[in-house]
Design a protein around this motif. Structure first.
Motif, PDB file in Angstrom:
ATOM      1  N   LEU A 249       0.794  -1.326   0.205  1.00 33.28           N
ATOM      2  CA  LEU A 249       0.122  -0.283   0.056  1.00 33.28           C
ATOM      3  C   LEU A 249       0.974   1.298  -0.019  1.00 33.28           C
ATOM      4  O   LEU A 249       0.598   2.247  -0.828  1.00 33.28           O
ATOM      5  CB  LEU A 249      -1.070  -0.036   1.194  1.00 33.28           C
ATOM      6  CG  LEU A 249      -2.051   1.130   1.346  1.00 33.28           C
ATOM      7  CD1 LEU A 249      -2.770   1.450   0.124  1.00 33.28           C
ATOM      8  CD2 LEU A 249      -2.641   1.246   2.585  1.00 33.28           C
TER       9      LEU A 249
ATOM     10  N   TYR B 202      -8.168   2.752  -0.898  1.00 34.00           N
ATOM     11  CA  TYR B 202      -8.233   3.075   0.409  1.00 34.00           C
ATOM     12  C   TYR B 202      -9.612   2.927   1.022  1.00 34.00           C
ATOM     13  O   TYR B 202      -9.683   2.267   2.135  1.00 34.00           O
ATOM     14  CB  TYR B 202      -8.141   4.916   0.631  1.00 34.00           C
ATOM     15  CG  TYR B 202      -6.467   5.065   0.310  1.00 34.00           C
ATOM     16  CD1 TYR B 202      -5.602   4.500   0.981  1.00 34.00           C
ATOM     17  CD2 TYR B 202      -6.418   5.615  -1.277  1.00 34.00           C
ATOM     18  CE1 TYR B 202      -4.410   4.903   0.474  1.00 34.00           C
ATOM     19  CE2 TYR B 202      -5.040   5.739  -1.555  1.00 34.00           C
ATOM     20  CZ  TYR B 202      -3.911   5.546  -0.643  1.00 34.00           C
ATOM     21  OH  TYR B 202      -2.802   5.590  -1.277  1.00 34.00           O
TER      22      TYR B 202
ATOM     23  N   ARG C 229      -8.959  -0.992   1.616  1.00 34.85           N
ATOM     24  CA  ARG C 229      -7.878  -1.012   2.718  1.00 34.85           C
ATOM     25  C   ARG C 229      -8.672  -0.860   4.082  1.00 34.85           C
ATOM     26  O   ARG C 229      -8.413  -1.376   5.148  1.00 34.85           O
ATOM     27  CB  ARG C 229      -6.799  -0.005   2.632  1.00 34.85           C
ATOM     28  CG  ARG C 229      -5.632  -0.672   3.225  1.00 34.85           C
ATOM     29  CD  ARG C 229      -5.215  -1.978   3.785  1.00 34.85           C
ATOM     30  NE  ARG C 229      -4.584  -2.542   2.809  1.00 34.85           N
ATOM     31  CZ  ARG C 229      -3.438  -2.909   2.385  1.00 34.85           C
ATOM     32  NH1 ARG C 229      -2.831  -2.499   3.156  1.00 34.85           N
ATOM     33  NH2 ARG C 229      -3.184  -3.516   1.191  1.00 34.85           N
TER      34      ARG C 229
ATOM     35  N   TYR D 279      -9.021  -2.980   7.569  1.00 31.26           N
ATOM     36  CA  TYR D 279      -8.677  -2.621   8.768  1.00 31.26           C
ATOM     37  C   TYR D 279      -9.726  -2.621   9.641  1.00 31.26           C
ATOM     38  O   TYR D 279      -9.788  -2.899  10.980  1.00 31.26           O
ATOM     39  CB  TYR D 279      -8.193  -1.054   8.611  1.00 31.26           C
ATOM     40  CG  TYR D 279      -6.856  -0.945   7.954  1.00 31.26           C
ATOM     41  CD1 TYR D 279      -5.788  -2.014   8.298  1.00 31.26           C
ATOM     42  CD2 TYR D 279      -6.664  -0.029   7.313  1.00 31.26           C
ATOM     43  CE1 TYR D 279      -4.451  -1.657   7.835  1.00 31.26           C
ATOM     44  CE2 TYR D 279      -5.253   0.406   6.707  1.00 31.26           C
ATOM     45  CZ  TYR D 279      -4.396  -0.677   6.896  1.00 31.26           C
ATOM     46  OH  TYR D 279      -3.147  -0.614   6.271  1.00 31.26           O
TER      47      TYR D 279
ATOM     48  N   GLU E 198      -4.358   3.310  11.294  1.00 30.53           N
ATOM     49  CA  GLU E 198      -4.417   2.967   9.856  1.00 30.53           C
ATOM     50  C   GLU E 198      -5.837   3.369   9.525  1.00 30.53           C
ATOM     51  O   GLU E 198      -5.902   3.863   8.508  1.00 30.53           O
ATOM     52  CB  GLU E 198      -4.206   1.507  10.022  1.00 30.53           C
ATOM     53  CG  GLU E 198      -2.761   0.941   9.819  1.00 30.53           C
ATOM     54  CD  GLU E 198      -1.710   1.399   9.016  1.00 30.53           C
ATOM     55  OE1 GLU E 198      -2.135   2.074   8.090  1.00 30.53           O
ATOM     56  OE2 GLU E 198      -0.543   0.783   9.067  1.00 30.53           O
TER      57      GLU E 198
ATOM     58  N   CYS F 142      -6.525   6.179   6.511  1.00 31.73           N
ATOM     59  CA  CYS F 142      -7.342   6.025   5.621  1.00 31.73           C
ATOM     60  C   CYS F 142      -8.498   7.043   5.185  1.00 31.73           C
ATOM     61  O   CYS F 142      -8.593   7.489   4.338  1.00 31.73           O
ATOM     62  CB  CYS F 142      -7.997   4.480   5.482  1.00 31.73           C
ATOM     63  SG  CYS F 142      -6.844   3.137   5.209  1.00 31.73           S
TER      64      CYS F 142
END
Length: 185
Positions: free
Chosen positions: A95, A114, A117, A121, A163, A167
């Protein structure tokens, strides 16, 4: 025997609970990416050197499985490892590499990256929250066998929270840019 980090990690897992090679592969994944082809030869060598013992469990619906347990020599080797210097962390983060080249992507594709992702997460956050909820409060102190699990799960939860925040920040920047660019057209 020349021990590598994966060998010590396997000993550490076995110090907590006897396991098959397959179970060890699953249990070590949150800490270290390892495959069967790496784990089984290490287990065999550690057993040859007396760091592990093993026994077979018969299964009616599957092939028999070999269960490994740490020996006193294995515990001693693990204790020695705790006094050795820690190697620097190795980072492999696709990433981040893609983010570095984000300028080559369309906004819509960037947003998808994103958002995907962020979903990952969010799943990880649930996993670590469940893990923490499963650790008895009386076991969250130094000296307890669960203390390491407690502080590692807490670290992982803090990391995944950071994280997620990152994002969200990137998605906000991308969305604001997308709206601003649409307003200029």
């Amino acid at each position: 025997m020349n021990m590598n980090t994966l060998s010590y990690g396997l000993l550490g897992l076995l110090a907590r609970k006897e396991s098959s090679g397959y179970e060890l592969m699953l249990r070590i994944q949150p800490f270290w990416q390892a495959k069967h082809s790496q784990i089984y030869p290490l287990l065999a060598r550690m057993e040859e050197k007396g760091l592990l013992s093993s026994y077979w469990v018969q299964q009616s619906d599957k092939p028999d499985k070999k269960i490994y347990a740490i020996t006193e020599d294995g515990i001693s080797k693990l204790r020695e490892w705790m006094h050795q210097p820690i190697a620097p962390s190795v980072t492999k983060d696709e990433l981040s590499l893609r983010t570095f080249s984000l300028w080559l992507s369309e906004i819509g594709v960037s947003v998808e990256i994103y958002q995907e992702r962020r979903e990952l997460y969010t799943e990880k956050k649930r996993y670590y929250e469940e893990l923490l909820a499963g650790i008895p409060q009386g076991q969250c102190h130094p000296g307890s066998k669960e203390f390491g699990s407690y502080i590692l799960a807490t670290k992982a939860l803090m990391t995944v929270d950071a994280e997620l925040k990152w994002c969200d920040w990137v998605l906000k920047l991308l969305t604001e840019h997308s709206y601003a660019a649409a307003g200029r057209e």
